[in-house]
Design a protein around this motif. Structure first.
Motif, PDB file in Angstrom:
ATOM      1  N   ARG A 108       0.781  -1.236   0.000  1.00  0.00           N
ATOM      2  CA  ARG A 108       0.000   0.000   0.000  1.00  0.00           C
ATOM      3  C   ARG A 108       0.819   1.296   0.000  1.00  0.00           C
ATOM      4  NH1 ARG A 108      -5.102  -1.915   0.712  1.00  0.00           N
ATOM      5  NH2 ARG A 108      -5.506  -3.609   2.170  1.00  0.00           N
ATOM      6  N   ASN A 109       2.101   1.215  -0.349  1.00  0.00           N
ATOM      7  CA  ASN A 109       2.879   2.450  -0.435  1.00  0.00           C
ATOM      8  C   ASN A 109       2.697   3.150  -1.774  1.00  0.00           C
ATOM      9  OD1 ASN A 109       4.607   2.555   2.132  1.00  0.00           O
ATOM     10  ND2 ASN A 109       4.921   0.465   1.423  1.00  0.00           N
ATOM     11  N   ILE A 110       2.688   2.377  -2.854  1.00  0.00           N
ATOM     12  CA  ILE A 110       2.526   2.980  -4.174  1.00  0.00           C
ATOM     13  C   ILE A 110       1.194   3.711  -4.247  1.00  0.00           C
ATOM     14  CG2 ILE A 110       2.476   2.574  -6.657  1.00  0.00           C
ATOM     15  CD1 ILE A 110       4.056  -0.011  -6.140  1.00  0.00           C
ATOM     16  N   GLN A 111       0.150   3.110  -3.698  1.00  0.00           N
ATOM     17  CA  GLN A 111      -1.179   3.712  -3.787  1.00  0.00           C
ATOM     18  C   GLN A 111      -1.279   4.998  -2.971  1.00  0.00           C
ATOM     19  OE1 GLN A 111      -3.704   0.599  -2.044  1.00  0.00           O
ATOM     20  NE2 GLN A 111      -3.892   1.813  -0.182  1.00  0.00           N
ATOM     21  N   ALA A 112      -0.324   5.240  -2.094  1.00  0.00           N
ATOM     22  CA  ALA A 112      -0.330   6.464  -1.294  1.00  0.00           C
ATOM     23  C   ALA A 112       0.357   7.622  -2.009  1.00  0.00           C
ATOM     24  CB  ALA A 112       0.351   6.221   0.049  1.00  0.00           C
ATOM     25  N   LEU A 113       0.842   7.371  -3.222  1.00  0.00           N
ATOM     26  CA  LEU A 113       1.559   8.383  -3.987  1.00  0.00           C
ATOM     27  C   LEU A 113       0.784   8.729  -5.251  1.00  0.00           C
ATOM     28  CD1 LEU A 113       5.102   6.800  -3.618  1.00  0.00           C
ATOM     29  CD2 LEU A 113       4.237   8.822  -2.422  1.00  0.00           C
ATOM     30  N   PRO A 114       0.848   9.987  -5.693  1.00  0.00           N
ATOM     31  CA  PRO A 114       0.083  10.398  -6.875  1.00  0.00           C
ATOM     32  C   PRO A 114       0.558   9.704  -8.141  1.00  0.00           C
ATOM     33  CG  PRO A 114       1.585  12.142  -6.172  1.00  0.00           C
ATOM     34  CD  PRO A 114       1.608  11.100  -5.105  1.00  0.00           C
ATOM     35  N   LEU A 115      -0.305   9.694  -9.146  1.00  0.00           N
ATOM     36  CA  LEU A 115      -0.052   8.917 -10.354  1.00  0.00           C
ATOM     37  C   LEU A 115       1.189   9.366 -11.113  1.00  0.00           C
ATOM     38  CD1 LEU A 115      -2.994   8.123  -9.621  1.00  0.00           C
ATOM     39  CD2 LEU A 115      -3.455   8.012 -12.083  1.00  0.00           C
ATOM     40  N   ASN A 116       1.531  10.627 -11.038  1.00  0.00           N
ATOM     41  CA  ASN A 116       2.630  11.121 -11.866  1.00  0.00           C
ATOM     42  C   ASN A 116       4.011  10.679 -11.395  1.00  0.00           C
ATOM     43  OD1 ASN A 116       2.576  12.787  -9.590  1.00  0.00           O
ATOM     44  ND2 ASN A 116       3.280  14.580 -10.711  1.00  0.00           N
ATOM     45  N   VAL A 117       4.098  10.054 -10.219  1.00  0.00           N
ATOM     46  CA  VAL A 117       5.398   9.550  -9.750  1.00  0.00           C
ATOM     47  C   VAL A 117       5.418   8.027  -9.669  1.00  0.00           C
ATOM     48  CG1 VAL A 117       5.869  11.664  -8.460  1.00  0.00           C
ATOM     49  CG2 VAL A 117       4.772   9.737  -7.292  1.00  0.00           C
ATOM     50  N   THR A 123     -11.011   3.851 -14.918  1.00  0.00           N
ATOM     51  CA  THR A 123     -11.548   4.563 -13.767  1.00  0.00           C
ATOM     52  C   THR A 123     -10.553   5.613 -13.287  1.00  0.00           C
ATOM     53  OG1 THR A 123     -12.765   2.596 -13.057  1.00  0.00           O
ATOM     54  CG2 THR A 123     -12.425   4.319 -11.422  1.00  0.00           C
ATOM     55  N   ILE A 124     -11.044   6.808 -13.018  1.00  0.00           N
ATOM     56  CA  ILE A 124     -10.182   7.877 -12.528  1.00  0.00           C
ATOM     57  C   ILE A 124      -9.859   7.629 -11.057  1.00  0.00           C
ATOM     58  CG2 ILE A 124     -10.010  10.355 -12.084  1.00  0.00           C
ATOM     59  CD1 ILE A 124     -11.896  10.797 -14.442  1.00  0.00           C
ATOM     60  N   ALA A 125      -8.575   7.671 -10.737  1.00  0.00           N
ATOM     61  CA  ALA A 125      -8.154   7.459  -9.346  1.00  0.00           C
ATOM     62  C   ALA A 125      -8.550   8.645  -8.488  1.00  0.00           C
ATOM     63  CB  ALA A 125      -6.650   7.248  -9.289  1.00  0.00           C
ATOM     64  N   ASP A 126      -9.102   8.351  -7.311  1.00  0.00           N
ATOM     65  CA  ASP A 126      -9.519   9.395  -6.382  1.00  0.00           C
ATOM     66  C   ASP A 126      -8.910   9.069  -5.024  1.00  0.00           C
ATOM     67  OD1 ASP A 126     -10.780  11.508  -5.156  1.00  0.00           O
ATOM     68  OD2 ASP A 126     -12.688  10.454  -4.899  1.00  0.00           O
ATOM     69  N   GLY A 127      -8.074   9.933  -4.524  1.00  0.00           N
ATOM     70  CA  GLY A 127      -7.410   9.603  -3.269  1.00  0.00           C
ATOM     71  C   GLY A 127      -6.851  10.837  -2.586  1.00  0.00           C
ATOM     72  N   PRO A 128      -6.004  10.630  -1.596  1.00  0.00           N
ATOM     73  CA  PRO A 128      -5.380   9.346  -1.272  1.00  0.00           C
ATOM     74  C   PRO A 128      -6.300   8.441  -0.456  1.00  0.00           C
ATOM     75  CG  PRO A 128      -4.622  11.057   0.237  1.00  0.00           C
ATOM     76  CD  PRO A 128      -5.513  11.730  -0.768  1.00  0.00           C
ATOM     77  N   PRO A 129      -6.067   7.102  -0.589  1.00  0.00           N
ATOM     78  CA  PRO A 129      -5.119   6.465  -1.502  1.00  0.00           C
ATOM     79  C   PRO A 129      -5.662   6.427  -2.933  1.00  0.00           C
ATOM     80  CG  PRO A 129      -6.330   4.799  -0.310  1.00  0.00           C
ATOM     81  CD  PRO A 129      -6.779   6.117   0.259  1.00  0.00           C
ATOM     82  N   TRP A 130      -4.719   6.341  -3.890  1.00  0.00           N
ATOM     83  CA  TRP A 130      -5.072   6.243  -5.300  1.00  0.00           C
ATOM     84  C   TRP A 130      -4.836   4.803  -5.745  1.00  0.00           C
ATOM     85  CZ3 TRP A 130      -1.995  10.236  -3.340  1.00  0.00           C
ATOM     86  CH2 TRP A 130      -2.535  11.525  -3.393  1.00  0.00           C
ATOM     87  N   ALA A 131      -5.906   4.042  -5.905  1.00  0.00           N
ATOM     88  CA  ALA A 131      -5.792   2.620  -6.234  1.00  0.00           C
ATOM     89  C   ALA A 131      -5.020   2.415  -7.536  1.00  0.00           C
ATOM     90  CB  ALA A 131      -7.189   2.005  -6.345  1.00  0.00           C
TER      91      ALA A 131
END
Length: 236
Positions: free
Chosen positions: A139-148, A177-185
């Motif tokens: 669950r670390n990747i999902q805690a970071l925005p899509l551009n990184v 599906t558009i990611a909405d977060g955090p977290p961003w699935a």
């Protein structure tokens, strides 16, 4: 009351993460969260005070030889996942970007054999390339925005030893599906980057938690990837 507290904590996480993103430091919100918790794990939304149930289930269902094997736990939080891996024989290195989290781990487990370190997914220790027999990313990747994401996915993939295993636990979303977060699935398109980096998907287990898709994915590293040498700088 519990729902109000949970919402307050979610709002705080959203506020901290947006502040960090605005400062172009997308992982910079973890340290203030752990520091503000002041030793109260209820103020850390993902803290379970036990190993993650999906990890426990994986270890029970798919036992493997651990003696003499090395393991890396990314974004280790309060250390429970690292400790269960150490308890079954792995030589565990566990890192978190939050110095408060690492200090908390060492206080919780003063006799631990785990090598707890402060480390940054955006600048991992170059000595870790192709080093670990098991790399556990929860669950670390999902805690970071899509551009990184691509940068972090690449960094994690590079730590897996030849014939090693990467275990990912993450929220999952459909590609369109558009990611909405955090977290961003994570989507399958994002997860496919691990395959593009030389890993092979071995198995995928799916769960539903509070109505949200959760995937546990096991990859194997079957070949060296010497063409990816821009691994990063030595961790702090």
């Amino acid at each position: 009351m519990f729902e109000e507290q949970a919402k307050t904590l979610r709002d705080r996480v959203a506020s901290l993460s947006q502040e960090a993103i605005a400062k172009k430091n997308p992982s910079g919100w973890f340290e203030p969260l752990y520091a503000e918790a002041g030793g109260d794990s209820e103020q850390v939304p993902w803290a379970k005070n036990q190993a993650h149930p999906y990890l426990q289930d994986w270890l029970a269902k798919y036992p493997s030889q651990t003696k003499g094997k090395s393991a890396l736990v990314t974004g280790c939080g309060l250390g429970d996942d690292a400790e269960i891996l150490a308890s079954i024989g792995y030589r565990v290195t566990a890192f978190d970007i939050s110095s408060s989290a690492i200090a908390w781990c060492k206080k919780r487990f003063p006799e631990s054999t785990v090598d707890y370190q402060v480390g940054d997914l955006f600048a991992l220790n170059s000595d870790w390339q192709n080093k670990f027999d098991l790399v556990y990313e929860c669950r670390n990747i999902q805690a970071l925005p899509l551009n990184v994401r691509s940068q972090v996915i690449k960094a994690i993939a590079l730590t897996v030893a030849i014939k090693g295993t990467l275990l990912i636990i993450t929220r999952h979303r459909d590609n369109d599906t558009i990611a909405d977060g955090p977290p961003w699935a994570l989507s399958d398109q994002e997860l496919a980057q691990f395959v593009n980096l030389g890993l092979s998907e071995i198995r995928r287990d799916r769960f539903i938690e509070s109505g949200i898709q959760q995937h546990r994915i096991e990859y194997s590293q079957l070949r060296d990837i010497p063409y990816l040498l821009d691994f990063g700088q030595t961790a702090k």
